[in-house]
Each structure stands twice: as C-alpha cells, then as structure tokens.
Design a protein around this motif. Structure first.
Motif, PDB file in Angstrom:
ATOM      1  N   ALA A 161       0.827  -1.212   0.000  1.00  0.00           N
ATOM      2  CA  ALA A 161       0.000   0.000   0.000  1.00  0.00           C
ATOM      3  C   ALA A 161       0.857   1.256   0.000  1.00  0.00           C
ATOM      4  O   ALA A 161       0.578   2.217  -0.728  1.00  0.00           O
ATOM      5  CB  ALA A 161      -0.927  -0.005   1.207  1.00  0.00           C
ATOM      6  N   ASP A 162       1.914   1.271   0.826  1.00  0.00           N
ATOM      7  CA  ASP A 162       2.775   2.455   0.896  1.00  0.00           C
ATOM      8  C   ASP A 162       3.461   2.715  -0.438  1.00  0.00           C
ATOM      9  O   ASP A 162       3.559   3.864  -0.896  1.00  0.00           O
ATOM     10  CB  ASP A 162       3.823   2.275   1.992  1.00  0.00           C
ATOM     11  CG  ASP A 162       3.235   2.403   3.388  1.00  0.00           C
ATOM     12  OD1 ASP A 162       2.091   2.891   3.489  1.00  0.00           O
ATOM     13  OD2 ASP A 162       3.915   2.017   4.361  1.00  0.00           O
ATOM     14  N   GLY A 163       3.928   1.644  -1.079  1.00  0.00           N
ATOM     15  CA  GLY A 163       4.606   1.815  -2.370  1.00  0.00           C
ATOM     16  C   GLY A 163       3.679   2.353  -3.436  1.00  0.00           C
ATOM     17  O   GLY A 163       4.027   3.259  -4.191  1.00  0.00           O
ATOM     18  N   ILE A 164       2.479   1.784  -3.513  1.00  0.00           N
ATOM     19  CA  ILE A 164       1.512   2.243  -4.513  1.00  0.00           C
ATOM     20  C   ILE A 164       1.055   3.665  -4.206  1.00  0.00           C
ATOM     21  O   ILE A 164       0.868   4.489  -5.115  1.00  0.00           O
ATOM     22  CB  ILE A 164       0.314   1.276  -4.568  1.00  0.00           C
ATOM     23  CG1 ILE A 164       0.775  -0.104  -5.055  1.00  0.00           C
ATOM     24  CG2 ILE A 164      -0.784   1.819  -5.478  1.00  0.00           C
ATOM     25  CD1 ILE A 164      -0.310  -1.162  -5.021  1.00  0.00           C
ATOM     26  N   TYR A 165       0.851   3.971  -2.938  1.00  0.00           N
ATOM     27  CA  TYR A 165       0.419   5.309  -2.519  1.00  0.00           C
ATOM     28  C   TYR A 165       1.406   6.372  -2.989  1.00  0.00           C
ATOM     29  O   TYR A 165       1.027   7.395  -3.573  1.00  0.00           O
ATOM     30  CB  TYR A 165       0.295   5.321  -1.000  1.00  0.00           C
ATOM     31  CG  TYR A 165       0.139   6.700  -0.379  1.00  0.00           C
ATOM     32  CD1 TYR A 165      -1.031   7.421  -0.529  1.00  0.00           C
ATOM     33  CD2 TYR A 165       1.180   7.262   0.373  1.00  0.00           C
ATOM     34  CE1 TYR A 165      -1.173   8.667   0.042  1.00  0.00           C
ATOM     35  CE2 TYR A 165       1.042   8.506   0.948  1.00  0.00           C
ATOM     36  CZ  TYR A 165      -0.133   9.209   0.785  1.00  0.00           C
ATOM     37  OH  TYR A 165      -0.265  10.439   1.357  1.00  0.00           O
ATOM     38  N   GLU A 166       2.688   6.123  -2.754  1.00  0.00           N
ATOM     39  CA  GLU A 166       3.713   7.081  -3.174  1.00  0.00           C
ATOM     40  C   GLU A 166       3.800   7.164  -4.693  1.00  0.00           C
ATOM     41  O   GLU A 166       3.996   8.242  -5.258  1.00  0.00           O
ATOM     42  CB  GLU A 166       5.065   6.684  -2.583  1.00  0.00           C
ATOM     43  CG  GLU A 166       5.133   6.804  -1.069  1.00  0.00           C
ATOM     44  CD  GLU A 166       6.497   6.430  -0.512  1.00  0.00           C
ATOM     45  OE1 GLU A 166       7.444   6.352  -1.324  1.00  0.00           O
ATOM     46  OE2 GLU A 166       6.611   6.221   0.700  1.00  0.00           O
ATOM     47  N   ALA A 167       3.654   6.034  -5.363  1.00  0.00           N
ATOM     48  CA  ALA A 167       3.792   6.016  -6.820  1.00  0.00           C
ATOM     49  C   ALA A 167       2.682   6.796  -7.512  1.00  0.00           C
ATOM     50  O   ALA A 167       2.907   7.432  -8.546  1.00  0.00           O
ATOM     51  CB  ALA A 167       3.790   4.562  -7.316  1.00  0.00           C
ATOM     52  N   LEU A 168       1.469   6.779  -6.956  1.00  0.00           N
ATOM     53  CA  LEU A 168       0.323   7.425  -7.613  1.00  0.00           C
ATOM     54  C   LEU A 168       0.284   8.939  -7.411  1.00  0.00           C
ATOM     55  O   LEU A 168      -0.527   9.614  -8.043  1.00  0.00           O
ATOM     56  CB  LEU A 168      -0.978   6.803  -7.097  1.00  0.00           C
ATOM     57  CG  LEU A 168      -1.231   5.358  -7.532  1.00  0.00           C
ATOM     58  CD1 LEU A 168      -2.476   4.814  -6.868  1.00  0.00           C
ATOM     59  CD2 LEU A 168      -1.363   5.268  -9.047  1.00  0.00           C
ATOM     60  N   ILE A 169       1.132   9.454  -6.544  1.00  0.00           N
ATOM     61  CA  ILE A 169       1.121  10.898  -6.282  1.00  0.00           C
ATOM     62  C   ILE A 169       1.428  11.681  -7.554  1.00  0.00           C
ATOM     63  O   ILE A 169       0.777  12.689  -7.864  1.00  0.00           O
ATOM     64  CB  ILE A 169       2.123  11.253  -5.168  1.00  0.00           C
ATOM     65  CG1 ILE A 169       1.640  10.698  -3.833  1.00  0.00           C
ATOM     66  CG2 ILE A 169       2.324  12.765  -5.070  1.00  0.00           C
ATOM     67  CD1 ILE A 169       2.634  10.854  -2.706  1.00  0.00           C
TER      68      ILE A 169
END
Length: 230
Positions: A161-169
């Motif tokens: 979740a953290d990786g995807i969250y940062e990537a979608l910014i």
C-alpha cells in the motif's frame, strides 16, 4: 486557523517529496501553466475583444462618407482594442478595390489573432506532457515498490500500500496540472474563435458598404465627366 493552514502546507510539501524526482518537472509545468493562464487572461482583458460598438460607429461614419473621421475615432482606441486596429486598416484603405481591401483586412486580422494566441500552444503542450510525466513517475515508483517487495523477507499489505500510494502521487499531480492547462486553453481559444467570427462578419458588412459607396462615387464621376464632354 493558522495551525490548520500550517498542517496543510506541511502535508503538501510532504506529498511533493514523496512523489520523487518526477515532481520537479511537474512543479515547473504547474508554474508555467498558471503563469501562462494568468498572462493570457490579463492580455485578453486589457485588449478588449468587444467589437459591436466599434462596428456601429464605423458604419455610421462610412454611410456619411466620413472615412477620415472614422479613422480619427478608431486611432486612439487601437492602442488597447484589437478590433479597432483591424477596422482602422479597413477605413484607411477604403479607396482600394474590394478584393484588395479584403486582403489587407485579412492580413491585419490574422496578425492580431496570432498575437492573441501567443502561449496557447504551450498550454496544449503542458496539458499533454504533465499527465505523461506523472504516469512516468508512477511507473518508476511502482518499480521501486515491487523491488522493495521482492527484497522483503515478509510481504505485508502495508509495504504494498505504501509503495503504490507514493507512486500514484505523480499521476494525481500530473492530471491536476493537465486539467488546469487544458481548461485555460479552451477558454482562451473559445474567446478568440468568437472574436474571429465576429470580426469576419463585421468586416464583410463594412467592406460591402464601402464597395457600394465606391461604385456610386465612380458612377457619379463618370456621369460628371460625360456631362463635361457634352
């Protein structure tokens, strides 16, 4: 109130740095989009695109055979009003043939519209490049996220979740910038297109009036010459 504002600022800054290196070109795109939008808005407001009052007054002068007075009326207005510049060329060259007059007015109108459209191409480019840059940042972030997952001894939902969250910014910021740029471009081009259509219609009516006056003047001159010859 100040505390909430400070938290929002910190949150925005945090999101910026979480987005990674691709946030920097997005920041440049956002500044350029806002600056160009404000500059075009200020330019269009300063150089009024209203034409109906100018057309009415100019037509009245032409019907009274007062092209010189029409030019004197339009001259001081031409500094700020785009329509006055175009009509000024028309009345100053009213002695030309209809075809040559149309060409002269068309050339001036194209020149003025070209100045109105300055910067619109950059807004279109920003609207296309910003989401692509954001998506590129997302792909880069996803690569990093999956790399972290592959290196982790135990995969947890939080890591994913953290990786995807940062990537979608970056994608979010890219889309926001594109919406701003393309909205500004649409509003500006709509105003310019409407002005161009109104200018074409007005100039056609005035040129027709001038052609009628010139033909009448030529006919009167011919009758006078014939009378003198007789």
């Amino acid at each position: 109130m100040n505390s909430g504002s400070a938290q929002a600022t910190v949150s925005l800054v945090s999101l910026f740095f979480m987005g990674g290196v691709f946030m920097w070109p997005l920041l440049a795109f956002s500044v350029a989009a806002v600056a160009l939008s404000l500059e075009r808005a200020a330019y269009l407001l300063y150089h009024s695109l209203r034409l109906d009052d100018l057309a009415k007054a100019t037509l009245a002068y032409l019907k009274a055979d007062d092209a010189a007075v029409a030019a004197a009326y339009l001259q001081p207005l031409a500094k700020r009003r785009i329509g006055a510049r175009i009509l000024l060329v028309l009345v100053r060259r009213a002695n030309l043939s209809e075809r040559r007059l149309e060409k002269a007015v068309e050339a001036e109108a194209l020149s003025c519209i070209s100045r109105l459209e300055n910067g619109c191409g950059f807004l279109t480019a920003i609207g296309s490049l910003a989401p692509l840059t954001g998506f590129l940042g997302t792909v880069s972030g996803m690569i990093g996220a999956f790399k972290s997952i592959s290196e982790a001894a135990e995969v947890s939902a939080q890591i994913v979740a953290d990786g995807i969250y940062e990537a979608l910014i970056t994608t979010e910021f890219g889309l926001i910038i594109a919406i701003v740029a393309l909205t500004a471009h649409s509003l500006v081009t709509h105003a310019i297109d409407r002005f161009a259509a109104e200018t074409e219609k007005t100039c056609s009516e005035l040129i027709a009036e001038i052609a009628v006056r010139n033909e009448a003047g030529a006919a009167n001159a011919g009758r006078s010459a014939t009378a003198k010859a007789i």
